[in-house]
Design an enzyme around this catalytic site. Structure first.
Site: not given
Length: 322
Positions: A159, A222, A258
């Site tokens: 991430d 995300k 996400k």
């Protein structure tokens, strides 16, 4: 015979001309349709009023559990805490073996070895934040070293955070090149690109960041780090779901989404699942394509699941503390 879906690299290749220069990239991003903030918020609010009952609710609770990236990202993290988190990820409710496992545990790079050991053989992935998370204020060489260390330690997913300063200054090519470099450093690990939507100021910027991340090769886009005042919201997640839907329609490449930060209750999680179903479609109702970045959400999902099966609300003392 089943065919392998196009990878994120195919999406990047499809937009190679767009990323040829700062000027072409800016022209493309600023040529995207403008966002109607009032309409977006109204649509997100309307979808949030949908209710689901009994069997559908049981399915939604289990699906939400299976989509969680169970997260600890604190300076006080220890190998022991991470081991406990991994145990909970693999066996969320020790009293009920039918409870699904979560999708992944998410930790800092130095905690990856402990996380990897704690979930070995369970099917739970190990995700690691990198690129000088959460601010992203470091040289590219440092960011890439961060990524390579996490991957070498066994991370299945990375991430990363974008350089919001560069993005807000209109230096889109710099952001694009950082994402492509990080993607290359990931090797076989999947890449989630964090925009920190709370710092991007406008929905138009969130749409631009979504497309920028996708054409640079993100496997997931995300919302947030969970470290700022405004994190995942129904409206910004709806906007990103629209982006991945439109990207697949144009390229054939499917990208995950996400939302992270601020999603704490089962009721909220179900609202997000409705957003997914009604916006991107059922193809995204799978933890390969949709995740929740959360630490406390799992506890409420487990309590609601227990209530549904027993008729009694057990309360927080009956689930393990993160």
């Amino acid at each position: 015979m089943a065919t392998t879906p196009p990878s994120s690299a195919a999406g990047r290749a499809a937009f190679a001309d767009v990323a040829a220069s700062e000027a072409t990239l800016r022209r493309f991003l600023h040529g995207l349709p403008g966002v109607d903030p009032v309409g977006l918020e109204a649509r997100a609010a309307a979808l949030g009023t949908r209710s689901i009952k009994t069997t559908a609710k049981a399915y939604a609770l289990d699906l939400a559990i299976s989509m969680i990236d169970l997260t600890t990202l604190e300076g006080a993290d220890t190998p022991g805490k991470v081991r406990s988190l991994g145990t909970k990820a693999a066996h969320p409710d020790p009293t009920d073996p039918t409870t699904p496992r979560v999708a992944a545990v998410c930790v800092y790079p130095d905690m990856v070895p402990a996380a990897k050991r704690s979930v070995a053989g369970t099917g739970v992935k190990v995700a690691s934040v990198a690129t000088a998370f959460p601010a992203g204020r470091a040289a590219l060489e440092v960011k890439l070293a961060d990524v390579r260390a996490a991957v070498a330690a066994g991370a299945d997913e990375i991430d990363m955070v974008i350089d919001r300063g560069a993005f807000l200054a209109g230096r889109y090519l710099k952001v694009y090149e950082e994402i492509t470099a990080v993607k290359a450093a990931c090797g076989t690990a999947r890449l989630k690109v964090i925009f920190e939507t709370g710092e991007l100021a406008t929905f138009d910027n969130i749409r631009r960041a979504s497309w920028l991340g996708m054409i640079a090769g993100a496997d997931f886009i995300k919302t947030s780090t969970g470290k700022v005042a405004v994190n995942a919201t129904p409206a910004n997640t709806l906007l990103m779901l629209q982006a991945v839907r439109d990207f697949r329609a144009q390229t054939g490449v499917q990208i995950g989404v996400k939302p992270a930060g601020g999603i704490r209750t089962a009721k909220d999680a179900v609202k997000f699942l409705v957003l997914v179903n009604e916006t991107a479609g059922q193809d995204w109702l799978d933890n390969h394509w949709f995740r929740f970045g959360a630490s406390s959400l799992l506890n409420d999902l487990l309590m609601q699941r227990q209530k549904l099966s027993t008729g009694r609300y057990s309360g927080p003392d009956y689930v393990t503390v993160d």
